[in-house]
Scaffold this active site. Structure first.
Site, PDB file in Angstrom:
ATOM      1  N   ARG A  19      91.037  95.590   3.063  1.00  0.00           N
ATOM      2  CA  ARG A  19      89.796  96.189   2.568  1.00  0.00           C
ATOM      3  C   ARG A  19      89.763  97.686   2.883  1.00  0.00           C
ATOM      4  NH1 ARG A  19      85.929  93.101   5.678  1.00  0.00           N
ATOM      5  NH2 ARG A  19      87.737  92.124   6.655  1.00  0.00           N
TER       6      ARG A  19
ATOM      7  N   HIS B  52      86.482  86.205  12.173  1.00  0.00           N
ATOM      8  CA  HIS B  52      86.999  87.233  11.278  1.00  0.00           C
ATOM      9  C   HIS B  52      86.756  86.751   9.854  1.00  0.00           C
ATOM     10  CE1 HIS B  52      89.727  89.982   9.267  1.00  0.00           C
ATOM     11  NE2 HIS B  52      89.939  90.616  10.400  1.00  0.00           N
TER      12      HIS B  52
END
Lengths: 640, 250
Positions: free
Chosen positions: A270, A250
């Site tokens: 995000r 990740h």
């Protein structure tokens, strides 16, 4: 003969995360006596850590979304290595599975018109993730845990016993699957963590839902339970693992302070507007849009920023490229000297949203940084870097039923099953995966059990051997290996030599060192007795960790290309010849064998969902001669 | 920043036990759980502790640090001075299994006694419509990670084993409130809360709220409103008359 506590069930589910609970609910609702066995307390499984959301093309926020779009995104994210049938079932069924959770009592965040809200995430064309702030996994676990309680309450009303048809055996670890002489599943052998006593479960069907393998890496978002138990149990029972070379790092884990390194920072940051910056303050992701995604992502910050409010007329920000791309980009920035002081990059939400919005949308992140790193994310950027997060590889299963290839009675779902995500999983597709395939595996197991005319019987010699193997660490001699030291050596080895960027030399070295570790592991010893002894528990988990680590290293060495969660410095390009090849790991005695197998070609109607120009980036020429854009053929509406 | 920390950790089982002293390395940025793990790896390999996520999300590593109920993974070493003796003991309201691991089965028993979510008649999957402001009240309670620190600290049961059978504890009274406030739940939980789960035994000292690692306002937002709803029902003359005329359960 070993004296052990003994229970008999129709279906055993190993693991109480999302996939396991959904499988258990299904098996029980189909009328089978079901047991859930889990290493931790009920409700603590790793699924609670999922933050961002559960992908399902409900189209609540953007009506343009549908299963075909979700299917396409999933295949692209996995670089077309996915089992397309799984990706199809997943995209089609995820909305029903999410809506079903509302009937169990789940409370997702809402849209203005009262439906389930959906957020943007990496690789998803439309806002698609059902969520509850940034604690979606907790909502899923708690909802299914409470659904199980409600089924138990029904049984209490009808039969006077909460556990009559669905019982949870918590803090109980399975060390071996049992099978009859023909190789069919006959149950499982386990120990109670609390007392160290042994338990034998007799059951004709086992659903593996044990999650992943990430605890074999030193920088990981995974909990202690992620020791690859299901992967290893399946292999030892004769099943195949596929895609083990694909490990997802990740892109955004915490990097400081050291003791929290690896803890997840949700992609939702995000999705909700956060951007990645290097030490020079540059939004570097615009420099990392790979050829296969050119045209789908904005190539300048102005367009990227407009996309949040006007997604139909602008392309999405490359901050939301699939995870493998973002993780590699961060890795490169740091390596080339543009990293943050603690070896990460910056993730900035503070300058993008108001304080109140941040606290409302990302409360766990706000809390986590404040408590663990003294960082207030409403005023400062977070420092983030890649962390081992998910394994795409797992037990090869029949997409429709979850049945493991080659072992009658064995089923797998969720992270411990392979194929669905191809070479890289999209964020949000894990929670939906475990709902869709948890249910299917529960149903597959129920169907299998109902079809049996005779139940496989346990083999006493196998039970005795399992009991002997489990207490082996107590019999170590005067000098012995410390299991904690072994584990930390393994984690360092995997992180450094089989991590995010790989080379032949390092992986060969890793395999040599893994052999040494396996030899040391034979002499692992422990202190104390069998009552709640973490050293002993770790000593047994280590066997699984070593086996799956070897699978990862061997498969990674074999695949001479870069794709998704497998990046070779010595073979940096994606190779279309490898797209249709799956590496299968099997256990032969004590050694792991890796064999290339052919991927089943995608059904024509699904292949036609993609433009030929896109497919040409992934496929070999001979694979595309049948595409209608080549043959000029028009398919009839509704044809299969 | 590295120093030798002084720890005093309870070790033993249901037969009994005692505090044991340890000297152990402490590094910058660490939490108490890091220290426990270092002890396991270097000095006490069989030291029992529950933990999972080490990120404050699963609620497994509950214990008492210097007498205060806390998550070990969210208790930073920087809140203590380097010369302080840090005492770690298992949650006191539950019997001990071994070392820092208590028997928390009381909580799972109580969880089963709260009537589950009762779906509304006539609404199928996909047809649920709820406004954000209406779900937010219950969502606050669903942040609960079931660490059971509120159960541990609640004085109704902390030193009163005899109250356990009649009292569900803050966590499960809050569960009843959560369902009572769910916009679409079809059941009425007010009588159960009072008669089955012991809501009346709570005298709102807010100890549960103080120790909640999720910052849930258990007392103000769940227990007090639940008490008000019960009172409203009990003393509402119309309800009283209705109950007289149409005897419940007969």
């Amino acid at each position: 003969m070993t004296e052990v506590e003994r229970h008999s069930y129709d279906v055993l589910v190993i693991g109480a995360g999302g996939a396991g609970l959904r499988a258990a609910i299904e098996a029980r609702e189909q009328g089978l006596r079901t047991a859930v066995i889990c290493k931790s307390l009920f409700g603590k499984a790793h699924t609670v850590m999922a933050e961002g959301g559960c992908a399902a093309a409900m189209g609540n926020v953007n009506a343009g979304d549908n299963w075909q779009v979700h299917f396409r995104d999933t295949m692209r994210g996995g670089k077309f290595l996915n089992n397309w049938r799984m990706a199809e079932l997943h995209a089609k069924e995820a909305p029903d599975r999410v809506w079903e959770l509302e009937t169990y009592g789940a409370l997702f965040d809402r849209t203005g018109d009262g439906r389930i809200s959906q957020r943007n995430f990496g690789g998803h064309e439309y806002p698609r993730l059902a969520h509850v702030g940034d604690r979606t996994g907790l909502e899923l676990i708690r909802t299914m845990q409470q659904k199980i309680v409600s089924l138990q309450q029904e049984d209490y009303r009808d039969l006077g016993d909460y556990d009559a048809r669905l019982k949870v055996f918590s803090e109980c670890t399975v060390t071996q699957l049992l099978n009859d002489d023909a190789g069919a599943i006959s149950g499982a052998f386990a120990y109670w963590r609390e007392s160290g006593r042994f338990v034998q479960f007799d059951a004709p069907a086992v659903v593996l839902a044990t999650g992943g393998i990430g605890k074999s890496f030193s920088v990981t978002s995974n909990s202690w339970e992620y020791t690859g138990d299901g992967h290893a149990l399946a292999m030892r029972a004769g099943a195949k693992l596929i895609n083990m070379e694909f490990v997802q790092f990740h892109p955004t884990g915490m990097v400081w302070p050291p003791s929290v390194k690896g803890i997840l920072v949700t992609e939702g940051v995000r999705g909700d507007g956060g951007v990645l910056k290097n030490a020079n303050g540059e939004r570097f992701m615009f420099n990392y849009i790979p050829d296969v995604f050119k045209g789908y992502y904005a190539d300048n910050p102005e367009e990227a920023d407009r996309w949040y409010s006007d997604p139909n007329n602008n392309r999405r920000t490359p901050d939301l490229l699939p995870r493998d791309e973002v993780a590699r980009a961060i890795n490169t920035e740091v390596k080339e000297g543009r990293g943050s002081p603690h070896g990460g990059v910056y993730l900035d939400i503070a300058s993008r949203l108001s304080d109140e919005e941040i606290e409302r949308r990302l409360p766990s992140m706000h809390h986590q940084f404040k408590e663990l790193a003294d960082v207030d994310i409403t005023s400062e950027a977070m420092e983030v870097g890649p962390t081992c997060h998910y394994v795409m590889g797992g037990v090869e299963v029949d997409p429709d039923t979850g049945a493991a290839d080659g072992v009658p009675g064995l089923f797998a779902a969720g992270e411990c099953a392979g194929g669905m995500h191809g070479s890289n999983r999209l964020g949000g597709n894990s929670l939906s995966d475990l709902l869709v395939f948890g249910r299917r595996a529960g149903s597959g197991a129920a169907g299998y059990v109902s079809s049996l005319t005779e139940r496989p019987t346990a083999n006493q010699a196998q039970v005795d051997e399992a009991a002997r193997a489990a207490v082996e660490p107590f019999g170590a001699g005067e000098t012995y290996e410390n299991p904690y030291t072994l584990q930390s050596d393994l984690q360092r080895l995997m992180n450094e030599l089989v991590g995010i960027i790989r080379t032949e030399g390092e992986m060969s070295e890793a395999l040599t060192k893994l052999r040494d570790l396996a030899e040391r592991a034979r002499h692992v010893g422990i202190e104390g007795n069998r009552q709640y002894n973490p050293g002993w528990h770790l000593a047994l988990d280590l066997r699984n960790m070593l086996l799956v680590s070897e699978c990862v290293a061997r498969a990674a060495l074999r695949r001479t290309e870069s794709r998704g969660g497998h990046t070779r410095d010595d073979f940096p390009k994606m190779d279309a010849e490898w797209r249709h090849t799956l590496l299968e790991c099997t256990l032969d005695g004590e050694s792991v064998t890796v064999t290339p197998g052919e991927q089943v070609p995608m059904r024509a109607d699904l292949l036609e969902l993609f433009e030929l120009t896109e497919l040409e980036k992934y496929y070999t020429e001979p694979e595309l001669v049948e595409h209608p854009a080549r043959t000029g053929a028009q398919r009839e509406e509704g044809a299969p | 920043m590295t120093y030798k920390g002084h720890f005093r950790i309870w070790r033993g089982d249901e037969e009994g036990g005692s505090l044991e002293d340890f000297e152990v390395e402490v590094n910058e940025g660490e939490v108490v759980l890091d220290i426990i793990h270092r002890l396991q790896a270097t000095q006490a390999p069989d030291l029992a502790v529950r933990w999972n996520c080490k990120a404050g999300k699963c609620g497994s590593c509950s214990a008492e640090v210097n007498g205060r109920p806390r998550l070990l993974c969210m208790t930073r070493m920087s809140i203590f001075s380097a010369d302080e003796i840090i005492t770690v003991t298992p949650m006191r309201a539950f019997s001990v299994i071994k070392d820092l691991v208590p028997d928390v089965s009381y909580n799972y028993t109580k969880a089963r006694e709260v009537t589950s979510f009762t779906p509304p008649e006539g609404l199928g999957p996909g047809e649920y419509r709820m406004q954000q402001e209406d779900v937010e009240r219950s969502q606050e309670f669903r942040k609960c990670i079931e660490c059971f620190l509120c159960q541990d600290t609640c004085h109704v049961v902390r030193d009163h084993e005899e109250n356990k059978s009649a009292f569900a504890g803050p966590r499960f009274l809050m569960r009843a409130a959560e369902l009572e406030m769910h916009p679409l739940d079809a059941a009425d939980r007010r009588d159960d809360a009072q008669d089955e789960h012991g809501l009346g035994m709570c005298n709102i000292t807010k100890c549960c709220t103080e120790v909640c690692p999720e910052g849930i306002k258990i007392t103000d937002n769940a227990l007090i409103p639940m008490k008000e709803r019960v009172a409203g029902r009990r003393y509402d003359p119309v309800v009283w008359l209705g109950n007289k005329l149409f005897k419940r359960g007969s």
